[in-house]
Scaffold this motif. Sequence first.
Motif, short mmCIF file in Angstrom:
data_model
loop_
_atom_site.label_atom_id
_atom_site.label_comp_id
_atom_site.label_asym_id
_atom_site.label_seq_id
_atom_site.Cartn_x
_atom_site.Cartn_y
_atom_site.Cartn_z
N LYS A 47 0.77 -1.32 -0.09
CA LYS A 47 -0.19 0.04 0.14
C LYS A 47 1.04 1.38 0.13
CE LYS A 47 -0.76 0.59 4.84
NZ LYS A 47 -0.27 -0.56 5.82
N ILE A 48 0.28 2.41 -0.39
CA ILE A 48 0.88 3.71 -0.36
C ILE A 48 0.07 4.50 0.88
CG2 ILE A 48 1.33 5.94 -1.54
CD1 ILE A 48 1.62 4.27 -4.10
N SER A 49 0.83 4.81 1.63
CA SER A 49 0.43 5.81 2.63
C SER A 49 0.59 7.16 2.41
CB SER A 49 0.97 5.44 3.98
OG SER A 49 0.68 3.77 4.52
N VAL A 50 -0.03 8.09 2.46
CA VAL A 50 0.28 9.62 2.22
C VAL A 50 -0.03 10.26 3.60
CG1 VAL A 50 -0.52 11.85 0.94
CG2 VAL A 50 -0.65 9.58 -0.16
N SER A 51 0.88 10.81 4.08
CA SER A 51 0.95 11.37 5.38
C SER A 51 1.10 13.08 5.15
CB SER A 51 2.13 11.05 5.99
OG SER A 51 2.04 11.67 7.50
N LEU A 52 0.31 13.77 5.68
CA LEU A 52 -0.02 15.27 5.20
C LEU A 52 0.24 16.17 6.42
CD1 LEU A 52 -0.48 17.26 2.82
CD2 LEU A 52 -2.78 17.31 3.36
N ASN A 53 1.39 17.02 6.90
CA ASN A 53 1.56 17.69 7.92
C ASN A 53 1.34 19.02 7.72
OD1 ASN A 53 2.40 15.12 9.54
ND2 ASN A 53 4.09 15.28 8.03
N PRO A 54 0.72 19.76 8.65
CA PRO A 54 0.57 21.42 8.19
C PRO A 54 1.92 21.93 8.59
CG PRO A 54 -1.26 20.39 9.76
CD PRO A 54 -0.18 19.33 9.51
N PHE A 55 2.18 22.82 7.68
CA PHE A 55 3.40 23.42 8.03
C PHE A 55 3.55 24.57 8.91
CE2 PHE A 55 5.45 27.73 7.19
CZ PHE A 55 6.82 27.19 7.16
N VAL A 56 4.55 24.42 9.81
CA VAL A 56 4.97 25.39 10.97
C VAL A 56 6.10 26.05 10.95
CG1 VAL A 56 4.90 25.38 13.71
CG2 VAL A 56 3.41 23.67 12.58
N PRO A 57 6.12 27.28 10.73
CA PRO A 57 7.43 27.93 10.72
C PRO A 57 8.23 27.75 12.00
CG PRO A 57 5.39 29.42 10.22
CD PRO A 57 4.75 28.27 10.90
N ASN A 111 -5.68 1.04 -2.66
CA ASN A 111 -4.09 0.89 -2.17
C ASN A 111 -3.59 2.01 -1.63
OD1 ASN A 111 -4.34 -1.01 -4.60
ND2 ASN A 111 -3.18 -2.22 -3.26
N VAL A 112 -4.52 3.09 -1.55
CA VAL A 112 -3.78 4.57 -1.06
C VAL A 112 -4.61 4.67 0.11
CG1 VAL A 112 -3.49 6.88 -1.55
CG2 VAL A 112 -2.99 5.13 -3.28
N GLU A 113 -3.62 5.10 1.24
CA GLU A 113 -4.13 5.56 2.61
C GLU A 113 -3.72 6.92 2.69
OE1 GLU A 113 -2.61 3.13 5.69
OE2 GLU A 113 -3.93 1.19 5.21
N PHE A 114 -4.75 7.73 3.46
CA PHE A 114 -4.59 9.19 3.30
C PHE A 114 -4.75 9.42 4.93
CE2 PHE A 114 -6.13 13.57 3.66
CZ PHE A 114 -4.89 14.41 3.10
N HIS A 115 -3.68 10.14 5.69
CA HIS A 115 -3.93 10.75 7.07
C HIS A 115 -3.20 12.04 7.06
CE1 HIS A 115 -3.40 11.03 11.14
NE2 HIS A 115 -2.06 11.68 10.99
N ALA A 116 -4.03 13.02 7.70
CA ALA A 116 -3.73 14.54 7.68
C ALA A 116 -3.60 14.88 9.15
CB ALA A 116 -4.37 15.12 6.77
N ASP A 117 -2.69 15.58 9.78
CA ASP A 117 -2.65 15.92 11.16
C ASP A 117 -3.64 17.33 10.98
OD1 ASP A 117 -1.03 14.31 12.09
OD2 ASP A 117 0.68 15.53 12.00
N ASP A 118 -4.17 17.54 12.35
CA ASP A 118 -5.09 18.73 12.36
C ASP A 118 -4.56 20.03 12.43
OD1 ASP A 118 -7.28 20.14 12.87
OD2 ASP A 118 -7.32 19.49 15.34
N PRO A 119 -4.83 20.70 11.30
CA PRO A 119 -4.42 22.32 11.43
C PRO A 119 -4.40 22.98 12.75
CG PRO A 119 -5.76 21.81 9.42
CD PRO A 119 -5.89 20.61 10.42
N LYS A 120 -5.48 22.72 13.58
CA LYS A 120 -5.73 23.50 14.79
C LYS A 120 -4.58 23.01 15.65
CE LYS A 120 -9.42 22.73 16.96
NZ LYS A 120 -10.73 22.81 17.33
N SER A 121 -3.96 21.87 15.91
CA SER A 121 -2.74 21.56 16.85
C SER A 121 -1.68 22.28 16.32
CB SER A 121 -2.88 20.12 17.16
OG SER A 121 -2.86 19.39 15.69
N ALA A 122 -1.70 22.31 14.67
CA ALA A 122 -0.34 22.96 14.04
C ALA A 122 -0.15 24.50 14.53
CB ALA A 122 -0.45 22.79 12.82
#
Length: 633
Positions: free
Chosen positions: A456-466, A499-510
């Motif tokens: 599988k392909i896991s896509v992990s998306l993280n909000p950018f924090v300066p 075959n693709v999983e997607f996960h994104a972190d919550d922008p609020k916690s960023a």
Amino acid sequence: MARKTWRSPPFSERSPDNFFAQRHDIRRPPCGYGKYEDAGGFAEKGVIRKRRAGRALVALVYPNTRIVGMSSLGFQTVYRLLNERDDIVCERAFIPGRPGKPAGCARTVESGTPIRNADLIAFSISFEVDFPRMAQALSDAGLPLFAKDRDESHPLVAAGGAACFLNPEPVAPFLDIAFIGEAEPMLDSFLDRLDPAGRGRAKAPLSRAALLRRIAAETPGIYIPSAYSVEYAEDGTIRRMRAEGDAPLPVVRQYLADVSAARTRTVIQARHTSFGDAWLMEVSRGCPHGCRFCGAGFVYRPPRFRSLDSLSRTLAEADAPDHVGLVGAAVSDLPCLRQLIVPEAKSRFSFSSFRADAVDAEFVDVLKRSRLKTAAVAPEAGGERLRRVINKKLTEPQILAAARRLAAGGVPNLKLYFMIGLPTETDGDAAAIAGLTEKIRAVFLEESRKIGRMGKISVSLNPFVPKAFTPFQWAAMAPADVMRRRIRQLRGRLRKLPNVEFHADDPKSAVLQALFSRGDRRAANLIVRLLENGGNWPQTLKQADPPPAFYALRERPADEILPWEIIDQGVQRGYLWKEWQRAQAAQESPDCPPDGKCRRCGRCGGSGGTDRESAASMSPAHGLQGHSPADHG
Ligand code: SF4
């Protein structure tokens, strides 16, 4: 009782052999040998137990769960360094609870001693989000939160770790001491100035305040927040930072020039860590690629790689562990990697990271030998323009070629890391993440079919924090609702792909992370409010002054004094500003060259982290008042 010797051998002279020879009352060797034992409900081997017998007790506290803390090589290394001293017993403690939820005084794992009874409480902080947990631990220990309210009857409170030396200001009012830089070059010189009789007293009859000021003046890299004051302008920005007495301004970050002289590896092997059962070994510090969003890429400069000889000896000491985890910012850059992982190696190897452009046929061979099941590739952005903005220096053909080679080499799973909300990002740039994932999936599928195996392909998306001390330290963060909308669109598109999983972190916690990553000393009041409000962030943020947007969403002008400029990381301010301008023009900058002649960012050319020239040029033209390190002899 005979007084213990307070001096210890210089770091470079220590070895596990002389360590064993000198220490007669340690019941566990420090090198990962032996059997697993039950240590407070966790299976561990290599735990160091020493009798107190007149020694100072250091409670080394990781303000998060034990699983997270034991996954930190930095935490484990400080545990070993402290216990190598004859005059110190270092014991671990963890803070699994949530901020605002009192949990009683934390106790050390090794002897069950409440941390308030230690002589020194040393926090190891890798991530800013753990700042509130640190305050909760002090509160639970019954200690006054603010350093100014503590006295000789209380233990000294110190902190170190990457988050702390990137920007310690949000927790500076809680700390007696902050370690600015890597532990090895400064730990002993700091401890040698304390009295082992306890409570951080000076050898000479000095008050605690006088002792701390003397340490600040004499020990490079030791930051004593109480020796500095910060004055704010009406618009909330910093007008002036002042150092009192001989305290240096800025405080110069320390680093270990010769990493091969220090072996950084698992000390306590724990069954349950983020890395499973892997025995970890650090292969490098710093990174030559200069990705503009990455704090570690700038504050661990210059990039340093361990020699084959040093790594081989460290591995030999470990007695052929089944699974070796190689740790570094970009393990694939290690010049001796292919010699280290020889075909006849008994261990299985895994990597904390590698770059897609390093995945050639030879590297895939290395991965095959290590029986890698999941490869992580970090394009960070979907399109070429945005990758130039962040200086990733990876093209789409390189990324697709890496995916193809990995699949053809039998790696069944792929993990893709992207960021959302990067400076200059548009809706189109965000959508390009889905486009690139579709292309990667297509080539991965094509090659996997040939060998009859598709994971599988896991896509992990993280909000950018300066982050402080990066070219993006001046950038505004994207508003949470913009990031959330883009994440929704991506999820909708990627969800349809088999075959693709997607996960994104919550922008609020960023956004909360951003409060601390670029916060000043006033953020400490926010942490106190959070504890008073029982951990209720929405209520706390409503009371915040300045408001969260001041820290997170505001672009900084060139002449603003930044809270973390109380520190000198050795990378020149002018260089970072130029990199910020180049980012906005989508221009790439080259990697650190390996020839040792480069002076581009100002970090190289000095020695051991006391580069006077760069310290002077780092300071903004106004606003810093005190002794430059160059004033001292
Ligand atoms: S001076 Fe050059 S080689 Fe040294 S850290 Fe800076 S950019 Fe890299």
